[in-house]
Design a protein around this motif. Sequence first.
Motif, PDB file in Angstrom:
ATOM      1  N   LEU A  78      16.390 131.388  56.430  1.00 30.47           N
ATOM      2  CA  LEU A  78      15.760 132.559  55.802  1.00 30.47           C
ATOM      3  C   LEU A  78      16.706 133.347  54.901  1.00 30.47           C
ATOM      4  CD1 LEU A  78      13.654 133.932  58.794  1.00 30.47           C
ATOM      5  CD2 LEU A  78      12.870 132.562  56.868  1.00 30.47           C
ATOM      6  N   SER A  79      17.853 132.781  54.558  1.00 24.45           N
ATOM      7  CA  SER A  79      18.831 133.516  53.744  1.00 24.45           C
ATOM      8  C   SER A  79      18.319 133.884  52.361  1.00 24.45           C
ATOM      9  CB  SER A  79      20.131 132.716  53.636  1.00 24.45           C
ATOM     10  OG  SER A  79      20.798 132.707  54.876  1.00 24.45           O
ATOM     11  N   PHE A  80      17.309 133.182  51.865  1.00 24.52           N
ATOM     12  CA  PHE A  80      16.718 133.544  50.570  1.00 24.52           C
ATOM     13  C   PHE A  80      16.178 134.973  50.592  1.00 24.52           C
ATOM     14  CE2 PHE A  80      13.194 131.806  53.025  1.00 24.52           C
ATOM     15  CZ  PHE A  80      12.188 132.736  52.815  1.00 24.52           C
ATOM     16  N   ALA A  81      15.846 135.487  51.787  1.00 27.21           N
ATOM     17  CA  ALA A  81      15.298 136.837  51.899  1.00 27.21           C
ATOM     18  C   ALA A  81      16.392 137.903  51.969  1.00 27.21           C
ATOM     19  CB  ALA A  81      14.408 136.937  53.135  1.00 27.21           C
ATOM     20  N   PHE A  82      17.659 137.461  52.051  1.00 22.66           N
ATOM     21  CA  PHE A  82      18.778 138.402  52.176  1.00 22.66           C
ATOM     22  C   PHE A  82      19.812 138.254  51.071  1.00 22.66           C
ATOM     23  CE2 PHE A  82      17.042 137.602  56.386  1.00 22.66           C
ATOM     24  CZ  PHE A  82      16.827 138.892  56.842  1.00 22.66           C
ATOM     25  N   SER A  83      19.631 137.288  50.195  1.00 25.81           N
ATOM     26  CA  SER A  83      20.578 137.080  49.104  1.00 25.81           C
ATOM     27  C   SER A  83      19.851 136.566  47.874  1.00 25.81           C
ATOM     28  CB  SER A  83      21.663 136.074  49.507  1.00 25.81           C
ATOM     29  OG  SER A  83      22.468 135.751  48.384  1.00 25.81           O
ATOM     30  N   PRO A  84      19.982 137.272  46.737  1.00 30.25           N
ATOM     31  CA  PRO A  84      19.337 136.789  45.517  1.00 30.25           C
ATOM     32  C   PRO A  84      20.003 135.534  44.958  1.00 30.25           C
ATOM     33  CG  PRO A  84      20.614 138.769  45.076  1.00 30.25           C
ATOM     34  CD  PRO A  84      20.659 138.547  46.554  1.00 30.25           C
ATOM     35  N   MET A  85      21.112 135.123  45.567  1.00 30.54           N
ATOM     36  CA  MET A  85      21.815 133.924  45.104  1.00 30.54           C
ATOM     37  C   MET A  85      21.344 132.655  45.812  1.00 30.54           C
ATOM     38  SD  MET A  85      25.403 135.871  44.716  1.00 30.54           S
ATOM     39  CE  MET A  85      24.901 137.330  45.573  1.00 30.54           C
ATOM     40  N   ILE A  86      20.491 132.811  46.821  1.00 30.45           N
ATOM     41  CA  ILE A  86      19.956 131.653  47.548  1.00 30.45           C
ATOM     42  C   ILE A  86      18.535 131.388  47.040  1.00 30.45           C
ATOM     43  CG2 ILE A  86      19.358 130.738  49.831  1.00 30.45           C
ATOM     44  CD1 ILE A  86      22.379 131.237  49.413  1.00 30.45           C
ATOM     45  N   PRO A  87      18.268 130.164  46.598  1.00 28.60           N
ATOM     46  CA  PRO A  87      16.926 129.868  46.077  1.00 28.60           C
ATOM     47  C   PRO A  87      15.830 130.106  47.122  1.00 28.60           C
ATOM     48  CG  PRO A  87      18.453 128.096  45.532  1.00 28.60           C
ATOM     49  CD  PRO A  87      19.167 129.011  46.488  1.00 28.60           C
ATOM     50  N   VAL A  88      14.761 130.727  46.666  1.00 30.10           N
ATOM     51  CA  VAL A  88      13.591 130.942  47.511  1.00 30.10           C
ATOM     52  C   VAL A  88      12.936 129.581  47.747  1.00 30.10           C
ATOM     53  CG1 VAL A  88      11.332 132.083  47.669  1.00 30.10           C
ATOM     54  CG2 VAL A  88      13.259 133.261  46.578  1.00 30.10           C
ATOM     55  N   ILE A 142      10.017 140.869  54.637  1.00 32.38           N
ATOM     56  CA  ILE A 142      10.039 139.436  54.325  1.00 32.38           C
ATOM     57  C   ILE A 142       8.607 138.919  54.236  1.00 32.38           C
ATOM     58  CG2 ILE A 142      10.705 137.133  55.114  1.00 32.38           C
ATOM     59  CD1 ILE A 142      13.123 138.410  56.516  1.00 32.38           C
ATOM     60  N   GLY A 143       7.765 139.329  55.193  1.00 37.69           N
ATOM     61  CA  GLY A 143       6.373 138.893  55.198  1.00 37.69           C
ATOM     62  C   GLY A 143       5.599 139.353  53.979  1.00 37.69           C
ATOM     63  N   ILE A 144       5.909 140.552  53.493  1.00 38.50           N
ATOM     64  CA  ILE A 144       5.207 141.100  52.327  1.00 38.50           C
ATOM     65  C   ILE A 144       5.754 140.536  51.018  1.00 38.50           C
ATOM     66  CG2 ILE A 144       4.824 143.224  50.985  1.00 38.50           C
ATOM     67  CD1 ILE A 144       4.814 144.695  53.782  1.00 38.50           C
ATOM     68  N   LEU A 145       7.078 140.509  50.879  1.00 36.46           N
ATOM     69  CA  LEU A 145       7.691 140.128  49.606  1.00 36.46           C
ATOM     70  C   LEU A 145       7.848 138.616  49.417  1.00 36.46           C
ATOM     71  CD1 LEU A 145      10.461 142.886  49.429  1.00 36.46           C
ATOM     72  CD2 LEU A 145       8.219 142.877  48.323  1.00 36.46           C
ATOM     73  N   PHE A 146       7.916 137.883  50.524  1.00 32.55           N
ATOM     74  CA  PHE A 146       8.122 136.434  50.444  1.00 32.55           C
ATOM     75  C   PHE A 146       7.115 135.703  51.340  1.00 32.55           C
ATOM     76  CE2 PHE A 146      12.401 138.141  49.497  1.00 32.55           C
ATOM     77  CZ  PHE A 146      12.634 137.516  48.274  1.00 32.55           C
ATOM     78  N   THR A 147       5.869 136.074  51.240  1.00 34.17           N
ATOM     79  CA  THR A 147       4.840 135.552  52.135  1.00 34.17           C
ATOM     80  C   THR A 147       4.845 134.027  52.221  1.00 34.17           C
ATOM     81  OG1 THR A 147       3.458 137.449  51.550  1.00 34.17           O
ATOM     82  CG2 THR A 147       2.386 135.626  52.704  1.00 34.17           C
ATOM     83  N   ASN A 148       4.698 133.356  51.103  1.00 36.84           N
ATOM     84  CA  ASN A 148       4.575 131.897  51.111  1.00 36.84           C
ATOM     85  C   ASN A 148       5.872 131.217  51.539  1.00 36.84           C
ATOM     86  OD1 ASN A 148       1.881 132.010  50.324  1.00 36.84           O
ATOM     87  ND2 ASN A 148       2.403 132.012  48.156  1.00 36.84           N
ATOM     88  N   ALA A 149       7.003 131.705  51.049  1.00 33.06           N
ATOM     89  CA  ALA A 149       8.287 131.103  51.414  1.00 33.06           C
ATOM     90  C   ALA A 149       8.569 131.307  52.899  1.00 33.06           C
ATOM     91  CB  ALA A 149       9.406 131.705  50.568  1.00 33.06           C
ATOM     92  N   TYR A 150       8.235 132.488  53.419  1.00 35.92           N
ATOM     93  CA  TYR A 150       8.446 132.782  54.842  1.00 35.92           C
ATOM     94  C   TYR A 150       7.553 131.880  55.698  1.00 35.92           C
ATOM     95  CZ  TYR A 150       9.241 135.844  58.945  1.00 35.92           C
ATOM     96  OH  TYR A 150       9.582 136.352  60.177  1.00 35.92           O
ATOM     97  N   ALA A 151       6.298 131.737  55.296  1.00 32.92           N
ATOM     98  CA  ALA A 151       5.367 130.874  56.027  1.00 32.92           C
ATOM     99  C   ALA A 151       5.861 129.433  56.009  1.00 32.92           C
ATOM    100  CB  ALA A 151       3.972 130.968  55.430  1.00 32.92           C
ATOM    101  N   SER A 152       6.362 128.997  54.869  1.00 37.87           N
ATOM    102  CA  SER A 152       6.891 127.644  54.751  1.00 37.87           C
ATOM    103  C   SER A 152       8.117 127.457  55.647  1.00 37.87           C
ATOM    104  CB  SER A 152       7.255 127.358  53.291  1.00 37.87           C
ATOM    105  OG  SER A 152       7.794 126.078  53.158  1.00 37.87           O
ATOM    106  N   ALA A 153       8.999 128.437  55.651  1.00 41.59           N
ATOM    107  CA  ALA A 153      10.206 128.365  56.493  1.00 41.59           C
ATOM    108  C   ALA A 153       9.850 128.309  57.973  1.00 41.59           C
ATOM    109  CB  ALA A 153      11.109 129.562  56.215  1.00 41.59           C
ATOM    110  N   MET A 154       8.811 129.038  58.362  1.00 36.59           N
ATOM    111  CA  MET A 154       8.400 129.080  59.763  1.00 36.59           C
ATOM    112  C   MET A 154       7.421 127.952  60.105  1.00 36.59           C
ATOM    113  SD  MET A 154      10.252 131.532  60.681  1.00 36.59           S
ATOM    114  CE  MET A 154       9.772 132.068  62.286  1.00 36.59           C
ATOM    115  N   ASN A 155       7.040 127.174  59.059  1.00 37.52           N
ATOM    116  CA  ASN A 155       6.141 126.035  59.229  1.00 37.52           C
ATOM    117  C   ASN A 155       4.762 126.454  59.784  1.00 37.52           C
ATOM    118  OD1 ASN A 155       5.620 123.336  58.838  1.00 37.52           O
ATOM    119  ND2 ASN A 155       6.274 122.745  60.894  1.00 37.52           N
ATOM    120  N   VAL A 156       4.231 127.543  59.204  1.00 37.57           N
ATOM    121  CA  VAL A 156       2.915 128.046  59.599  1.00 37.57           C
ATOM    122  C   VAL A 156       2.124 128.405  58.340  1.00 37.57           C
ATOM    123  CG1 VAL A 156       3.717 128.984  61.805  1.00 37.57           C
ATOM    124  CG2 VAL A 156       3.691 130.458  59.781  1.00 37.57           C
TER     125      VAL A 156
END
Length: 196
Positions: A78-88, A142-156
Amino acid sequence: MKNQTNKKLVQISFFGMIIVVMSLTPLGFIQVGPIKATLVHIPVIFASLLLGSKFGGMMGFIFGFMSLIQNTMAPGLLSFAFSPMIPVIGTSSGSWLALIIVFIPRIIVGLIPGYLYHKTKSLSVSVLSGSLLNTILVLSLIGILFTNAYASAMNVNASSLIKIIVGIVFTNGMIEALIALMIIPPLYKRLVKLGQ
């Protein structure tokens, strides 16, 4: 007056160094499955109670900055949600929105406990509020700003994220809050007593 200023500078430096050391060692961020549980909020909350909200907010900023460094240098799922240098996830670039998540909740965690303690004189309420705010704000953003990426990371599915967030709050968030509650009030009382 000069002695008080020097004492405050020493205290600020002390808390800042604790945050840096915790952030750069396994003491601060503990990988638990796809997320990193944190104990770095403990010195932030403590500083807010001891030095006041303004200085707590400064410590919260340091916490956020060290979280940014840690997630950039040793990225997790989930580092993409804490660093703009990590690809979403699903893209080839990072997002500046990560700066909102990495700084805003952490600064608030530094502001609220000192304010609440000033108003309520309840260490327990102040500590629990600060700790739970960190978890709730970070996960919600994270859920609001990165909904799809977060769901993908959590596999849901994205529609299941609220259950995931509530589950993490009631597991990791409560454990983090209870650890803070076991450490901060007795230590705070001891230091205040020694300072009298």
